[in-house]
Design an enzyme around this catalytic site. Structure first.
Site, mmCIF file in Angstrom:
data_model
loop_
_atom_site.group_PDB
_atom_site.id
_atom_site.type_symbol
_atom_site.label_atom_id
_atom_site.label_comp_id
_atom_site.label_asym_id
_atom_site.label_seq_id
_atom_site.Cartn_x
_atom_site.Cartn_y
_atom_site.Cartn_z
ATOM 1 C CD GLU A 53 -2.960 -1.212 2.184
ATOM 2 O OE1 GLU A 53 -3.216 -0.210 2.855
ATOM 3 O OE2 GLU A 53 -3.442 -2.334 2.409
ATOM 4 C CG ASN A 84 3.340 -10.641 3.066
ATOM 5 O OD1 ASN A 84 3.968 -9.939 2.271
ATOM 6 N ND2 ASN A 84 2.031 -10.605 3.154
ATOM 7 C CB CYS A 133 -0.844 -8.540 4.845
ATOM 8 S SG CYS A 133 -2.345 -8.259 3.897
ATOM 9 C CE LYS A 154 3.810 1.568 2.904
ATOM 10 N NZ LYS A 154 4.034 0.605 1.799
HETATM 11 P P1 NAD Z 1 -10.302 -5.517 1.855
HETATM 12 O O1 NAD Z 1 -10.935 -5.784 3.158
HETATM 13 O O2 NAD Z 1 -9.823 -4.135 1.533
HETATM 14 O O3 NAD Z 1 -11.319 -5.940 0.677
HETATM 15 C C1 NAD Z 1 -11.998 -7.152 0.655
HETATM 16 C C2 NAD Z 1 -13.391 -6.899 0.068
HETATM 17 O O4 NAD Z 1 -14.037 -8.150 -0.142
HETATM 18 C C3 NAD Z 1 -14.309 -6.081 0.983
HETATM 19 O O5 NAD Z 1 -14.746 -4.925 0.301
HETATM 20 C C4 NAD Z 1 -15.492 -7.034 1.280
HETATM 21 O O6 NAD Z 1 -16.731 -6.366 1.361
HETATM 22 C C5 NAD Z 1 -15.428 -7.958 0.078
HETATM 23 N N1 NAD Z 1 -16.075 -9.256 0.312
HETATM 24 C C6 NAD Z 1 -15.894 -10.105 1.355
HETATM 25 N N2 NAD Z 1 -16.628 -11.213 1.178
HETATM 26 C C7 NAD Z 1 -17.308 -11.068 0.016
HETATM 27 C C8 NAD Z 1 -18.205 -11.885 -0.702
HETATM 28 N N3 NAD Z 1 -18.556 -13.102 -0.236
HETATM 29 N N4 NAD Z 1 -18.710 -11.430 -1.867
HETATM 30 C C9 NAD Z 1 -18.361 -10.216 -2.339
HETATM 31 N N5 NAD Z 1 -17.482 -9.392 -1.706
HETATM 32 C C10 NAD Z 1 -16.963 -9.821 -0.543
HETATM 33 O O7 NAD Z 1 -9.095 -6.552 1.725
HETATM 34 P P2 NAD Z 1 -7.735 -6.355 0.897
HETATM 35 O O8 NAD Z 1 -6.784 -5.526 1.679
HETATM 36 O O9 NAD Z 1 -8.069 -5.984 -0.498
HETATM 37 O O10 NAD Z 1 -7.164 -7.850 0.928
HETATM 38 C C11 NAD Z 1 -7.748 -8.882 0.177
HETATM 39 C C12 NAD Z 1 -6.812 -10.070 0.157
HETATM 40 O O11 NAD Z 1 -5.594 -9.700 -0.493
HETATM 41 C C13 NAD Z 1 -6.397 -10.583 1.538
HETATM 42 O O12 NAD Z 1 -6.280 -11.974 1.482
HETATM 43 C C14 NAD Z 1 -5.038 -9.965 1.751
HETATM 44 O O13 NAD Z 1 -4.224 -10.746 2.596
HETATM 45 C C15 NAD Z 1 -4.472 -9.944 0.353
HETATM 46 N N6 NAD Z 1 -3.473 -8.892 0.100
HETATM 47 C C16 NAD Z 1 -3.667 -7.627 0.566
HETATM 48 C C17 NAD Z 1 -2.733 -6.632 0.263
HETATM 49 C C18 NAD Z 1 -2.894 -5.238 0.765
HETATM 50 O O14 NAD Z 1 -1.967 -4.448 0.589
HETATM 51 N N7 NAD Z 1 -3.997 -4.854 1.367
HETATM 52 C C19 NAD Z 1 -1.633 -6.945 -0.538
HETATM 53 C C20 NAD Z 1 -1.490 -8.235 -1.023
HETATM 54 C C21 NAD Z 1 -2.420 -9.208 -0.698
HETATM 55 C C1 UGA Z 2 3.322 -5.732 2.550
HETATM 56 C C2 UGA Z 2 4.349 -6.241 1.537
HETATM 57 O O1 UGA Z 2 5.385 -5.270 1.400
HETATM 58 C C3 UGA Z 2 3.687 -6.498 0.178
HETATM 59 O O2 UGA Z 2 4.638 -7.078 -0.716
HETATM 60 C C4 UGA Z 2 2.508 -7.454 0.360
HETATM 61 O O3 UGA Z 2 1.849 -7.648 -0.872
HETATM 62 C C5 UGA Z 2 1.542 -6.871 1.372
HETATM 63 O O4 UGA Z 2 2.248 -6.650 2.624
HETATM 64 C C6 UGA Z 2 0.408 -7.780 1.695
HETATM 65 O O5 UGA Z 2 0.474 -8.959 1.484
HETATM 66 O O6 UGA Z 2 -0.547 -7.208 2.215
HETATM 67 P P1 UGA Z 2 2.186 -3.401 3.068
HETATM 68 O O7 UGA Z 2 1.830 -4.042 4.346
HETATM 69 O O8 UGA Z 2 1.126 -2.735 2.287
HETATM 70 O O9 UGA Z 2 2.853 -4.470 2.086
HETATM 71 O O10 UGA Z 2 3.329 -2.297 3.290
HETATM 72 P P2 UGA Z 2 4.894 -2.415 3.646
HETATM 73 O O11 UGA Z 2 5.613 -1.397 2.890
HETATM 74 O O12 UGA Z 2 5.381 -3.792 3.536
HETATM 75 O O13 UGA Z 2 4.922 -1.978 5.180
HETATM 76 C C7 UGA Z 2 4.392 -2.800 6.201
HETATM 77 C C8 UGA Z 2 4.747 -2.225 7.558
HETATM 78 O O14 UGA Z 2 6.143 -2.349 7.805
HETATM 79 C C9 UGA Z 2 4.436 -0.724 7.677
HETATM 80 O O15 UGA Z 2 3.922 -0.465 8.949
HETATM 81 C C10 UGA Z 2 5.785 -0.083 7.493
HETATM 82 O O16 UGA Z 2 5.892 1.167 8.107
HETATM 83 C C11 UGA Z 2 6.685 -1.096 8.172
HETATM 84 N N1 UGA Z 2 8.094 -1.035 7.716
HETATM 85 C C12 UGA Z 2 8.392 -1.278 6.423
HETATM 86 C C13 UGA Z 2 9.085 -0.767 8.644
HETATM 87 O O17 UGA Z 2 8.822 -0.558 9.839
HETATM 88 N N2 UGA Z 2 10.396 -0.746 8.212
HETATM 89 C C14 UGA Z 2 10.737 -0.983 6.923
HETATM 90 O O18 UGA Z 2 11.951 -0.956 6.601
HETATM 91 C C15 UGA Z 2 9.705 -1.252 5.987
#
Ligand code: NAD
Ligand code: UGA
Length: 463
Positions: free
Chosen positions: A166, A225, A277, A340
């Site tokens: 993010e 992760n 995550c 972050k």
């Molecule tokens: P999120 O909570 O932002 O979004 C998930 C969405 O799915 C919600 O809007 C919810 O209403 C919807 N939802 C849930 N159940 C549903 C259903 N049955 N039908 C239709 N919609 C439904 O979650 P996110 O941050 O986008 O994460 C999604 C997945 O991706 C997680 O497994 C997470 O671990 C993974 N992931 C997240 C990030 C990240 O940076 N946030 C990065 C990589 C992977």
């Molecule tokens: C992390 C991974 O970087 C992504 O590759 C992955 O897809 C994602 O998780 C996921 O699966 O959700 P994210 O959590 O969005 O991404 O952001 P990061 O940049 O990884 O930061 C995570 C946390 O670690 C933040 O709180 C950040 O401030 C902290 N951080 C990061 C530190 O404290 N030190 C660092 O050197 C880097």
């Protein structure tokens, strides 16, 4: 099979940005992002691009360039699944809060609901793509569900975990280090992999698209992760040692990171990692290892979480100790609430834990974050079971202006590394505060000398 229509279930932080890029890079494919949350879908469709449910630099521009052309947001889940050849599952997979595996395993309820829905409404063959982060072997469970409840159509399951972070999501999606696609090593499995490779290869070089078997792909996501979080806990554990010895963690990080075998990224000491995550995925890895009887493996990864919790608590303790052992009725200003910079996401932000700790010590918190709303801040505290009397009695005050937020406070705690904090008029801020005025820089972003010159007592992490 030709992919003309894609449906993505889940319009969150992953589904929204990922599908916006896929649509932009594949103008011949219609991409439908569906969600059960009507309010979220309304916001994705809103003409006010400032109000999209996800804040990411560059996202609004991409959405506005493709929305209504080949990118659509809708709550009509059944129709869009039925009419698409490829269905991404991008729903949340939080840590279980009940039953077997409570507090550790991933809660797969939403994923299972998606699988059942796909099976129920599909009338033609589908490729189901796991975009959510899932425990290794989930594809087998999805396959069982869709085959048992389906209408005799063929389902291929692929794993295509997302690696975006993010705050940098759009860049990460535009130029990913790699795209990972796992699938069954059968003829039809390989065909399905090829169809997904084709979609990504509209903009990602083939050499950066890695194909594997299903289980390697699922496990690689949890492992990636865990590795990233492990680096942060490693450096944070050393930050405490630095504080006891006079070493400086930023200098140590730089020195070790210049070894090309180690690399310089992800070695920034902090108040602790947050986000939805890292903790969830490591807990899941620990749970899987334990379930398989691999106790040493489980203990190894669990230590990453133990250090992270310790770091957050240590930061709060430092504030308490520096303010003569009590913060009761003292105003403390938080700069930053997001986990972050460059995101409006505050899930698992260290700020929430530090706030709870200080509220329990009867502090008054004045909070400013450029992107996280007051509603979200109060809801985060509520979700962490913070006593609501603190909020009702105005012990938590959210302010829209940083200069107002510091009024009469004894200390500033920097919880998020927003760039704007660096450019503040620190002299003006100092003048508004009670003296002695402290800065607890949980991100080591300020220049110690400059803020000490205007009168602050500066306390960074690990220096
Ligand atoms: P999120 O909570 O932002 O979004 C998930 C969405 O799915 C919600 O809007 C919810 O209403 C919807 N939802 C849930 N159940 C549903 C259903 N049955 N039908 C239709 N919609 C439904 O979650 P996110 O941050 O986008 O994460 C999604 C997945 O991706 C997680 O497994 C997470 O671990 C993974 N992931 C997240 C990030 C990240 O940076 N946030 C990065 C990589 C992977
Ligand atoms: C992390 C991974 O970087 C992504 O590759 C992955 O897809 C994602 O998780 C996921 O699966 O959700 P994210 O959590 O969005 O991404 O952001 P990061 O940049 O990884 O930061 C995570 C946390 O670690 C933040 O709180 C950040 O401030 C902290 N951080 C990061 C530190 O404290 N030190 C660092 O050197 C880097």
């Amino acid at each position: 099979m030709k992919i003309n229509n894609i449906c993505c279930i889940g319009a969150g932080y992953v589904g929204g940005p990922t599908m916006a890029i896929i649509a932009q890079k594949n103008p011949d494919i219609n991409v439908y992002v569906v969600d059960v949350n009507q309010e979220k879908i309304n916001r994705w469709n809103s003409s006010d691009l400032e109000n999209l449910p996800v804040y990411e630099p560059g996202l609004a521009e991409v959405v506005s360039s493709v929305r209504g052309k080949n990118l659509f947001f809708s709550t009509d889940i059944d129709k869009n699944i039925r009419e698409s050849e490829m269905i991404f599952i991008s729903v949340n997979t939080p840590t279980k809060t009940y039953g077997d595996g409570k507090g550790m395993a991933a809660d797969l309820t939403y994923v299972e609901l998606c699988a059942r829905k796909i099976a129920e409404v599909s009338r033609t063959d589908k490729i189901i793509v796991e975009k959510s982060t899932l425990p290794v072997k989930t594809a087998a469970a999805i396959k069982n569900i869709v085959d048992e409840t389906g209408n005799g159509v063929n389902f291929q399951i692929l794993s295509n975990p997302e690696f975006l972070a993010e705050g940098t999501a759009m860049r990460d999606l535009e130029v990913p280090d790699r795209v990972l696609i796992g699938g069954e090593q059968t003829e039809s499995g390989k065909k399905a992999i090829e169809l997904l490779v084709e979609i990504y290869s509209s903009w990602v070089p083939k050499s950066n698209i890695l194909t594997t078997n299903l289980w390697s792909s699922e496990l690689s996501k949890l492992s990636a992760n865990a590795f990233l979080a492990q680096r942060i806990s490693s450096v944070n554990s050393l930050s405490e040692l630095c504080e006891k010895t006079g070493a400086n963690i930023d200098e140590v990080s730089k020195a070790i990171g210049m070894d090309s075998r180690i690399g310089s990224k992800f070695l920034k000491s902090s108040v602790g990692f947050g986000g939805s995550c890292f903790q969830k995925d490591i807990l899941n890895l620990v749970y899987i290892s334990k379930s398989l009887g691999l106790n040493e493996v489980a203990d190894y990864w669990n230590q990453v979480i133990i250090i992270n919790d310790h770091q957050k608590r240590r930061f709060g303790n430092n504030i308490l100790k520096s303010l003569h052992g009590t913060v009761a009725n003292k105003k403390i200003t938080f700069f930053g609430w997001a986990f972050k910079k460059n995101t409006n996401d505050s899930r698992e932000s260290a700020a929430i834990y530090v706030a709870k700790q200080l509220l329990n010590e009867k502090a008054i918190l004045q909070i400013y974050d450029p992107k996280v709303s007051e509603k979200q801040i109060l809801s985060d505290l509520k979700n962490l079971n913070v006593d609501m009397d603190f909020i009702n009695n105005k012990k938590v005050i959210c302010l829209n202006n940083p200069y107002d937020a510091v009024g009469d406070s004894h200390a500033i705690a920097i919880l998020t590394e927003w760039d704007e904090f660096i450019d503040y008029d620190w002299k003006k801020i100092f003048e508004k505060m009670k003296k002695p005025a402290f800065i607890f820089d949980g991100r080591n972003i300020l220049d110690r000398e400059s803020v000490e010159n205007v009168g602050f007592v500066y306390k960074g992490i690990g220096n």
